[in-house]
Design an enzyme around this catalytic site. Structure first.
Site, PDB file in Angstrom:
ATOM      1  N   LYS A  40       0.901  -1.130  -0.033  1.00  0.00           N
ATOM      2  CA  LYS A  40       0.005  -0.045   0.001  1.00  0.00           C
ATOM      3  C   LYS A  40       0.865   1.245   0.096  1.00  0.00           C
ATOM      4  CE  LYS A  40      -0.851  -0.581   4.909  1.00  0.00           C
ATOM      5  NZ  LYS A  40      -0.902   0.228   5.882  1.00  0.00           N
ATOM      6  N   ARG A 138     -10.086  -0.013  15.408  1.00  0.00           N
ATOM      7  CA  ARG A 138     -10.228   0.647  13.967  1.00  0.00           C
ATOM      8  C   ARG A 138     -11.297   0.051  13.098  1.00  0.00           C
ATOM      9  NH1 ARG A 138      -4.254   0.992  10.734  1.00  0.00           N
ATOM     10  NH2 ARG A 138      -4.769  -1.159  10.644  1.00  0.00           N
ATOM     11  N   HIS A 169      -5.360  -7.263  13.893  1.00  0.00           N
ATOM     12  CA  HIS A 169      -4.258  -6.576  13.477  1.00  0.00           C
ATOM     13  C   HIS A 169      -3.707  -6.252  15.096  1.00  0.00           C
ATOM     14  CE1 HIS A 169      -1.229  -4.304  11.464  1.00  0.00           C
ATOM     15  NE2 HIS A 169      -1.894  -3.023  11.897  1.00  0.00           N
ATOM     16  N   ARG A 222       0.994 -10.613   6.788  1.00  0.00           N
ATOM     17  CA  ARG A 222       1.151  -9.445   6.059  1.00  0.00           C
ATOM     18  C   ARG A 222       2.384  -8.680   6.340  1.00  0.00           C
ATOM     19  NH1 ARG A 222      -3.629  -9.753   9.139  1.00  0.00           N
ATOM     20  NH2 ARG A 222      -2.723  -7.856  10.383  1.00  0.00           N
ATOM     21  N   TYR A 267      14.027  31.381   4.685  1.00  0.00           N
ATOM     22  CA  TYR A 267      12.780  32.093   5.143  1.00  0.00           C
ATOM     23  C   TYR A 267      12.875  32.334   6.744  1.00  0.00           C
ATOM     24  CZ  TYR A 267      10.157  31.136   0.811  1.00  0.00           C
ATOM     25  OH  TYR A 267      10.025  30.976  -0.517  1.00  0.00           O
ATOM     26  N   CYS A 313      12.609  24.737   2.234  1.00  0.00           N
ATOM     27  CA  CYS A 313      11.731  25.325   1.653  1.00  0.00           C
ATOM     28  C   CYS A 313      10.914  24.504   0.828  1.00  0.00           C
ATOM     29  CB  CYS A 313      12.352  26.456   0.316  1.00  0.00           C
ATOM     30  SG  CYS A 313      13.680  27.216   1.295  1.00  0.00           S
ATOM     31  N   MET A 314       9.878  24.812   0.117  1.00  0.00           N
ATOM     32  CA  MET A 314       8.986  23.871  -0.661  1.00  0.00           C
ATOM     33  C   MET A 314       9.777  23.011  -1.478  1.00  0.00           C
ATOM     34  SD  MET A 314       5.990  24.656  -3.041  1.00  0.00           S
ATOM     35  CE  MET A 314       4.852  25.449  -1.750  1.00  0.00           C
ATOM     36  N   ASP A 315      10.913  23.623  -2.273  1.00  0.00           N
ATOM     37  CA  ASP A 315      11.771  22.841  -3.335  1.00  0.00           C
ATOM     38  C   ASP A 315      13.108  22.766  -3.092  1.00  0.00           C
ATOM     39  OD1 ASP A 315       8.974  23.152  -4.939  1.00  0.00           O
ATOM     40  OD2 ASP A 315       9.573  25.134  -4.692  1.00  0.00           O
TER      41      ASP A 315
HETATM   42  N1  PLP Z   1      -1.735  -5.460   8.276  1.00  0.00           N
HETATM   43  C1  PLP Z   1      -2.394  -4.476   8.455  1.00  0.00           C
HETATM   44  C2  PLP Z   1      -3.894  -4.498   8.843  1.00  0.00           C
HETATM   45  C3  PLP Z   1      -1.961  -3.020   8.343  1.00  0.00           C
HETATM   46  O1  PLP Z   1      -2.487  -2.042   8.447  1.00  0.00           O
HETATM   47  C4  PLP Z   1      -0.403  -2.982   7.955  1.00  0.00           C
HETATM   48  C5  PLP Z   1       0.300  -1.771   7.870  1.00  0.00           C
HETATM   49  O2  PLP Z   1      -0.128  -0.865   8.197  1.00  0.00           O
HETATM   50  C6  PLP Z   1       0.472  -4.191   7.939  1.00  0.00           C
HETATM   51  C7  PLP Z   1      -0.106  -5.451   8.060  1.00  0.00           C
HETATM   52  C8  PLP Z   1       1.867  -3.948   7.751  1.00  0.00           C
HETATM   53  O3  PLP Z   1       2.485  -3.479   8.592  1.00  0.00           O
HETATM   54  P1  PLP Z   1       4.088  -3.468   8.916  1.00  0.00           P
HETATM   55  O4  PLP Z   1       4.450  -2.635   7.802  1.00  0.00           O
HETATM   56  O5  PLP Z   1       4.359  -2.952  10.005  1.00  0.00           O
HETATM   57  O6  PLP Z   1       4.571  -4.897   8.745  1.00  0.00           O
END
Ligand code: PLP
Length: 371
Positions: A40, A138, A169, A222, A267, A313-315
């Protein structure tokens, strides 16, 4: 979106390091466990498609993303295997997701009912992973009755839903304190007691749980931040083995000048020279994801640590260098430079955040170069 493909401010991504990190983790996993690469947020800033392909080469059997568009991008790039969206998706996208064989997290019954209104006129089936909220607060089911109702609903609409997975999680798997983690495990086991027929995937571990709580089990992990070579605990816990950082961030000296005692920089003139000093300007700023609060941090030029002077700065960012350096000289903000090193963790510590945020924040203006 404009990509910065014609500048010398670049993130260099070592795909071999990502592959090696996956292989290293696979050696620690129990037999039969699968690895889902968490890609992600543009693979935590590393580039979703090249990273996903590298992960696949190394043996990842699935991917985790956060939003519908990330999942679609993976499918459009030809990536096969499970693609699970970890966040809540709009129920109105149910048909699109089912058609693309994308799996979704579901944390309440109402969502399933809503999704059914879209699926009912189709012949497609949506893969569902039920989320259990065992303490993260969550998304997910928090009691057995509601979980049972959702499973019954899926079972009575089997032509529209495939109960593919169930997961939770952990909120504190990356800390030394085990108490809350253990409470979550107990709550998870309690909720699971009403799941009569386990789905194909039961998954609970992120990187931290996979590293420091191997006993938490599940048949998939994961794997996110440690696939990119970083310690999820930020240093509180020691990694059980070495992993390789996959990202370096480099820019260059774009301008150089000598200033005199009393001259100020940037700045708000937050820096004033105490003597004659050489100041180099580096074309990276907060619009590239280099935080504005980095004034005072030291970056690398010719293997030497050089202080950022004046506000970022921004850039552009100004640094004090020991002598006149040539235009085009490499400036390293993350990574190695002639034997000296800055980690994403160093940057995060200075910025008062976590390395995840630093990596995800590197914007599309910074070209990714793959080695
Ligand atoms: N699983 C869930 C539900 C997550 O939200 C995340 C990351 O935010 C992960 C797995 C991966 O976590 P990590 O990058 O700490 O391994």
């Amino acid at each position: 979106m404009v990509e910065g493909n014609h500048r010398n401010t670049k993130a260099i991504i070592n795909l071999k390091a990502i592959e090696d990190n996956i292989v290293a983790e696979q050696k620690r996993m129990v037999q039969g466990q699968e690895l889902f690469a968490v890609v992600k947020a543009n693979a935590y800033g590393h580039g979703i498609i090249p990273v996903a392909k590298a992960a696949k080469r190394a043996g990842a059997s699935g991917f985790c993303v956060a939003i519908v568009d990330e999942a679609l991008e993976l499918r459009e790039a030809g990536l096969s295997g499970t693609i699970l969206i970890l966040g809540v998706t709009p129920a109105s996208q149910a048909v699109l997701l089912a058609k693309n064989d994308i799996s979704i997290a579901v944390g309440d019954l109402e969502y399933l009912k809503d999704a059914l209104t879209y699926l009912s006129n189709t012949k497609v089936k949506l893969h569902v992973h039920l989320a259990l909220d065992t303490g993260m607060g969550r998304i997910g089911f928090r009691n057995k009755k509601n979980l049972q109702k959702a499973i019954s609903f899926i079972n009575s609409h089997k032509s529209f839903f495939d109960f593919e997975g169930i997961f939770t999680h952990f909120a504190t798997a990356d800390t030394a304190d085990r108490d809350y983690y253990e409470k979550q495990v107990m709550f998870f086991n309690d909720l699971m007691s009403v799941v009569e027929r386990k789905p194909r995937y039961v998954h609970v571990a992120n990187s931290a749980a996979a590293l420091w709580h191997r006993e938490c089990g599940g048949n998939a992990i994961r794997f996110g931040i440690t696939m990119y070579g970083l310690n999820p605990s930020g240093g509180e816990l020691e990694l059980p083995q070495a992993f390789k950082s996959a990202l370096a961030l480099h820019s260059e000296v774009a301008a150089i000048k000598q200033i005199s005692k009393g001259d100020s920089v940037g700045y708000g003139k937050t820096y004033t020279a105490e003597k004659h000093e050489w100041i180099a300007t580096v074309p990276i700023g907060y619009a590239d994801g280099w935080p504005r609060r980095m004034q005072g941090f030291k970056v690398l030029v010719d293997g030497q640590y050089c202080e950022i002077v004046g506000r970022v700065c921004m850039d552009q960012t100004m640094i004090r260098v020991p002598h006149q350096v040539k235009l085009g000289t490499r400036v390293t903000l993350i990574g190695e430079n002639r034997g000296a090193r800055i980690s994403a963790q160093d940057v995060a510590n200075y910025a008062g955040t976590i390395h995840y945020e630093i990596l995800c924040g590197i914007s599309e203006r910074v070209q990714r170069e793959y080695i």
